[in-house]
Design a protein around this motif. Structure first.
Motif, PDB file in Angstrom:
ATOM      1  N   PRO A   1      66.098  36.281  37.451  1.00  0.00           N
ATOM      2  CA  PRO A   1      64.966  36.567  36.562  1.00  0.00           C
ATOM      3  C   PRO A   1      64.048  37.627  37.167  1.00  0.00           C
ATOM      4  O   PRO A   1      64.021  37.791  38.392  1.00  0.00           O
ATOM      5  CB  PRO A   1      64.259  35.213  36.479  1.00  0.00           C
ATOM      6  CG  PRO A   1      64.549  34.557  37.790  1.00  0.00           C
ATOM      7  CD  PRO A   1      65.946  34.983  38.157  1.00  0.00           C
ATOM      8  N   PRO A   2      63.314  38.352  36.315  1.00  0.00           N
ATOM      9  CA  PRO A   2      62.414  39.384  36.830  1.00  0.00           C
ATOM     10  C   PRO A   2      61.316  38.751  37.685  1.00  0.00           C
ATOM     11  O   PRO A   2      60.501  37.973  37.187  1.00  0.00           O
ATOM     12  CB  PRO A   2      61.853  40.036  35.567  1.00  0.00           C
ATOM     13  CG  PRO A   2      62.044  39.020  34.489  1.00  0.00           C
ATOM     14  CD  PRO A   2      63.262  38.245  34.847  1.00  0.00           C
ATOM     15  N   THR A   3      61.313  39.076  38.968  1.00  0.00           N
ATOM     16  CA  THR A   3      60.435  38.381  39.909  1.00  0.00           C
ATOM     17  C   THR A   3      59.836  39.360  40.914  1.00  0.00           C
ATOM     18  O   THR A   3      60.535  40.212  41.456  1.00  0.00           O
ATOM     19  CB  THR A   3      61.223  37.290  40.669  1.00  0.00           C
ATOM     20  OG1 THR A   3      61.872  36.437  39.735  1.00  0.00           O
ATOM     21  CG2 THR A   3      60.301  36.453  41.554  1.00  0.00           C
ATOM     22  N   LEU A   4      58.541  39.203  41.149  1.00  0.00           N
ATOM     23  CA  LEU A   4      57.822  39.954  42.160  1.00  0.00           C
ATOM     24  C   LEU A   4      57.431  39.000  43.283  1.00  0.00           C
ATOM     25  O   LEU A   4      57.311  37.793  43.064  1.00  0.00           O
ATOM     26  CB  LEU A   4      56.560  40.596  41.572  1.00  0.00           C
ATOM     27  CG  LEU A   4      56.759  41.441  40.307  1.00  0.00           C
ATOM     28  CD1 LEU A   4      55.404  41.884  39.753  1.00  0.00           C
ATOM     29  CD2 LEU A   4      57.628  42.652  40.598  1.00  0.00           C
ATOM     30  N   MET A   5      57.223  39.533  44.490  1.00  0.00           N
ATOM     31  CA  MET A   5      56.808  38.699  45.613  1.00  0.00           C
ATOM     32  C   MET A   5      55.587  39.315  46.279  1.00  0.00           C
ATOM     33  O   MET A   5      55.564  40.509  46.554  1.00  0.00           O
ATOM     34  CB  MET A   5      57.936  38.534  46.623  1.00  0.00           C
ATOM     35  CG  MET A   5      57.660  37.506  47.726  1.00  0.00           C
ATOM     36  SD  MET A   5      56.690  38.146  49.107  1.00  0.00           S
ATOM     37  CE  MET A   5      57.848  39.305  49.827  1.00  0.00           C
ATOM     38  N   VAL A   6      54.570  38.487  46.497  1.00  0.00           N
ATOM     39  CA  VAL A   6      53.353  38.915  47.180  1.00  0.00           C
ATOM     40  C   VAL A   6      53.158  38.033  48.404  1.00  0.00           C
ATOM     41  O   VAL A   6      53.232  36.805  48.307  1.00  0.00           O
ATOM     42  CB  VAL A   6      52.116  38.807  46.260  1.00  0.00           C
ATOM     43  CG1 VAL A   6      50.860  39.279  46.995  1.00  0.00           C
ATOM     44  CG2 VAL A   6      52.316  39.589  44.975  1.00  0.00           C
ATOM     45  N   ASN A   7      52.911  38.655  49.545  1.00  0.00           N
ATOM     46  CA  ASN A   7      52.620  37.936  50.777  1.00  0.00           C
ATOM     47  C   ASN A   7      51.105  37.830  50.903  1.00  0.00           C
ATOM     48  O   ASN A   7      50.401  38.837  50.967  1.00  0.00           O
ATOM     49  CB  ASN A   7      53.212  38.697  51.971  1.00  0.00           C
ATOM     50  CG  ASN A   7      52.877  38.074  53.312  1.00  0.00           C
ATOM     51  OD1 ASN A   7      51.781  37.599  53.552  1.00  0.00           O
ATOM     52  ND2 ASN A   7      53.841  38.106  54.221  1.00  0.00           N
ATOM     53  N   ILE A   8      50.603  36.596  50.937  1.00  0.00           N
ATOM     54  CA  ILE A   8      49.167  36.362  51.066  1.00  0.00           C
ATOM     55  C   ILE A   8      48.917  35.697  52.415  1.00  0.00           C
ATOM     56  O   ILE A   8      49.315  34.548  52.634  1.00  0.00           O
ATOM     57  CB  ILE A   8      48.624  35.483  49.923  1.00  0.00           C
ATOM     58  CG1 ILE A   8      48.917  36.138  48.572  1.00  0.00           C
ATOM     59  CG2 ILE A   8      47.121  35.246  50.102  1.00  0.00           C
ATOM     60  CD1 ILE A   8      48.481  35.327  47.376  1.00  0.00           C
ATOM     61  N   SER A   9      48.290  36.420  53.311  1.00  0.00           N
ATOM     62  CA  SER A   9      48.021  35.882  54.644  1.00  0.00           C
ATOM     63  C   SER A   9      46.828  34.933  54.608  1.00  0.00           C
ATOM     64  O   SER A   9      45.995  34.979  53.685  1.00  0.00           O
ATOM     65  CB  SER A   9      47.753  37.019  55.634  1.00  0.00           C
ATOM     66  OG  SER A   9      46.597  37.739  55.232  1.00  0.00           O
ATOM     67  N   THR A  10      46.757  34.065  55.610  1.00  0.00           N
ATOM     68  CA  THR A  10      45.577  33.221  55.744  1.00  0.00           C
ATOM     69  C   THR A  10      44.457  34.044  56.375  1.00  0.00           C
ATOM     70  O   THR A  10      44.694  35.080  56.998  1.00  0.00           O
ATOM     71  CB  THR A  10      45.874  31.991  56.615  1.00  0.00           C
ATOM     72  OG1 THR A  10      46.379  32.445  57.883  1.00  0.00           O
ATOM     73  CG2 THR A  10      46.925  31.099  55.975  1.00  0.00           C
TER      74      THR A  10
ATOM     75  N   PRO B   1      55.353  28.655  52.337  1.00  0.00           N
ATOM     76  CA  PRO B   1      54.645  28.972  53.575  1.00  0.00           C
ATOM     77  C   PRO B   1      55.603  29.616  54.563  1.00  0.00           C
ATOM     78  O   PRO B   1      56.789  29.288  54.600  1.00  0.00           O
ATOM     79  CB  PRO B   1      54.175  27.597  54.074  1.00  0.00           C
ATOM     80  CG  PRO B   1      55.118  26.627  53.454  1.00  0.00           C
ATOM     81  CD  PRO B   1      55.552  27.213  52.147  1.00  0.00           C
ATOM     82  N   TYR B   2      55.085  30.568  55.362  1.00  0.00           N
ATOM     83  CA  TYR B   2      55.945  31.260  56.329  1.00  0.00           C
ATOM     84  C   TYR B   2      55.149  31.608  57.581  1.00  0.00           C
ATOM     85  O   TYR B   2      54.017  32.071  57.472  1.00  0.00           O
ATOM     86  CB  TYR B   2      56.527  32.538  55.720  1.00  0.00           C
ATOM     87  CG  TYR B   2      57.537  33.183  56.632  1.00  0.00           C
ATOM     88  CD1 TYR B   2      58.846  32.722  56.671  1.00  0.00           C
ATOM     89  CD2 TYR B   2      57.171  34.216  57.487  1.00  0.00           C
ATOM     90  CE1 TYR B   2      59.775  33.300  57.529  1.00  0.00           C
ATOM     91  CE2 TYR B   2      58.096  34.787  58.356  1.00  0.00           C
ATOM     92  CZ  TYR B   2      59.394  34.320  58.368  1.00  0.00           C
ATOM     93  OH  TYR B   2      60.298  34.880  59.230  1.00  0.00           O
ATOM     94  N   PRO B   3      55.767  31.405  58.778  1.00  0.00           N
ATOM     95  CA  PRO B   3      56.975  30.603  58.990  1.00  0.00           C
ATOM     96  C   PRO B   3      56.698  29.125  58.713  1.00  0.00           C
ATOM     97  O   PRO B   3      55.559  28.675  58.838  1.00  0.00           O
ATOM     98  CB  PRO B   3      57.313  30.855  60.459  1.00  0.00           C
ATOM     99  CG  PRO B   3      56.050  31.305  61.088  1.00  0.00           C
ATOM    100  CD  PRO B   3      55.238  31.972  60.032  1.00  0.00           C
ATOM    101  N   ARG B   4      57.729  28.406  58.333  1.00  0.00           N
ATOM    102  CA  ARG B   4      57.528  27.042  57.846  1.00  0.00           C
ATOM    103  C   ARG B   4      56.871  26.129  58.881  1.00  0.00           C
ATOM    104  O   ARG B   4      56.078  25.255  58.540  1.00  0.00           O
ATOM    105  CB  ARG B   4      58.856  26.433  57.390  1.00  0.00           C
ATOM    106  CG  ARG B   4      59.405  27.081  56.130  1.00  0.00           C
ATOM    107  CD  ARG B   4      60.600  26.323  55.586  1.00  0.00           C
ATOM    108  NE  ARG B   4      61.139  26.980  54.408  1.00  0.00           N
ATOM    109  CZ  ARG B   4      60.684  26.819  53.176  1.00  0.00           C
ATOM    110  NH1 ARG B   4      59.643  26.023  52.974  1.00  0.00           N
ATOM    111  NH2 ARG B   4      61.235  27.436  52.166  1.00  0.00           N
TER     112      ARG B   4
ATOM    113  N   HIS C   1      51.616  32.923  53.049  1.00  0.00           N
ATOM    114  CA  HIS C   1      52.391  32.271  51.992  1.00  0.00           C
ATOM    115  C   HIS C   1      53.030  33.357  51.128  1.00  0.00           C
ATOM    116  O   HIS C   1      52.375  34.354  50.790  1.00  0.00           O
ATOM    117  CB  HIS C   1      51.509  31.369  51.130  1.00  0.00           C
ATOM    118  CG  HIS C   1      51.051  30.139  51.840  1.00  0.00           C
ATOM    119  ND1 HIS C   1      50.071  30.155  52.809  1.00  0.00           N
ATOM    120  CD2 HIS C   1      51.464  28.847  51.740  1.00  0.00           C
ATOM    121  CE1 HIS C   1      49.885  28.929  53.267  1.00  0.00           C
ATOM    122  NE2 HIS C   1      50.712  28.119  52.645  1.00  0.00           N
ATOM    123  N   LEU C   2      54.288  33.158  50.789  1.00  0.00           N
ATOM    124  CA  LEU C   2      55.013  34.074  49.920  1.00  0.00           C
ATOM    125  C   LEU C   2      54.943  33.528  48.502  1.00  0.00           C
ATOM    126  O   LEU C   2      55.431  32.426  48.231  1.00  0.00           O
ATOM    127  CB  LEU C   2      56.465  34.208  50.371  1.00  0.00           C
ATOM    128  CG  LEU C   2      56.675  34.529  51.855  1.00  0.00           C
ATOM    129  CD1 LEU C   2      58.160  34.620  52.160  1.00  0.00           C
ATOM    130  CD2 LEU C   2      55.957  35.807  52.248  1.00  0.00           C
TER     131      LEU C   2
END
Length: 202
Positions: free
Chosen positions: A53-62, A142-145, A151-152
């Motif tokens: 499916p059409p999907t985007l990914m955003v990395n949001i840091s703490t 969450p990354y790394p777990r 969080h991705l």
């Protein structure tokens, strides 16, 4: 020169990665909290990761103190977001929206950024953005777990708003010069997509 990333501090690793993996597209993310307050913030660790499916990914840091940014809190609460691409004329507004404001204070209002209501999601979008993707959250990882510092957010695209003035060939293609997006470089540097060249793939 070789850089041993195992010997770097997180800030040093960020500096080298952010200065070399360039230019990066900017996700200008609008979201709404469960209490109705709106948020708008830019993120440059961002990419399209799937077309089906059409999907985007955003990395949001703490944050530096370990707390979660409003964008992440909001998308977890409501499951919706709009991801805008930043045109050159909106670079200053995008930069202004990166300021850290108290929770519940809208960057739309604080930075005087006009908005339009979403059609498929209950989140406003930036008026005048050349492209805006209305999305629902597919997954948050969450990354790394083991010890997450970011969080991705995987965002499934429901609807795209594309400005008529960037379309050519009867609306079937996008003119990259008219799109004129802003990309992120290292430090305080940015670029635009004005300069380009073409190659035919073998």
């Amino acid at each position: 020169m070789q850089i041993d990333f195992n010997a770097l501090t997180p800030s040093e690793a960020y500096r080298w990665l952010a200065s070399t993996v360039t230019p990066r597209p900017i996700a200008w993310v609008s979201s709404r909290a469960a209490d109705g307050s709106c948020n708008l913030a830019p993120f440059s660790f961002f990419q399209v990761i799937s077309d089906e499916p059409p999907t985007l990914m955003v990395n949001i840091s703490t944050r530096d103190d370990g707390s979660l940014k409003d964008t992440l809190r909001n998308v977890r609460e409501t499951g919706e977001l709009v991801i805008q691409l930043v045109g050159a004329t909106q670079a200053e507004a995008m930069n202004a929206s990166a300021a850290v404001l108290p929770h519940g204070v809208s960057e739309f209002a604080h930075c005087d950024i006009p908005s339009l209501p979403g059609e498929r999601v209950g989140v406003p979008r930036v008026a005048g953005a050349p492209v805006a993707f209305e999305c629902v959250v597919a997954e948050v990882q969450p990354y790394p777990r083991e010890t997450p510092n970011c969080h991705l957010v995987f965002a499934r695209v429901l609807l795209a708003h594309i400005a008529d003035e960037v379309l050519i060939n009867d609306g079937r293609h996008i003119d990259p010069q008219a799109l004129d997006l802003v990309g992120r470089l290292g430090g305080s540097n940015y670029c635009t997509t004005r300069d380009r060249f073409s190659m035919i793939r073998p």
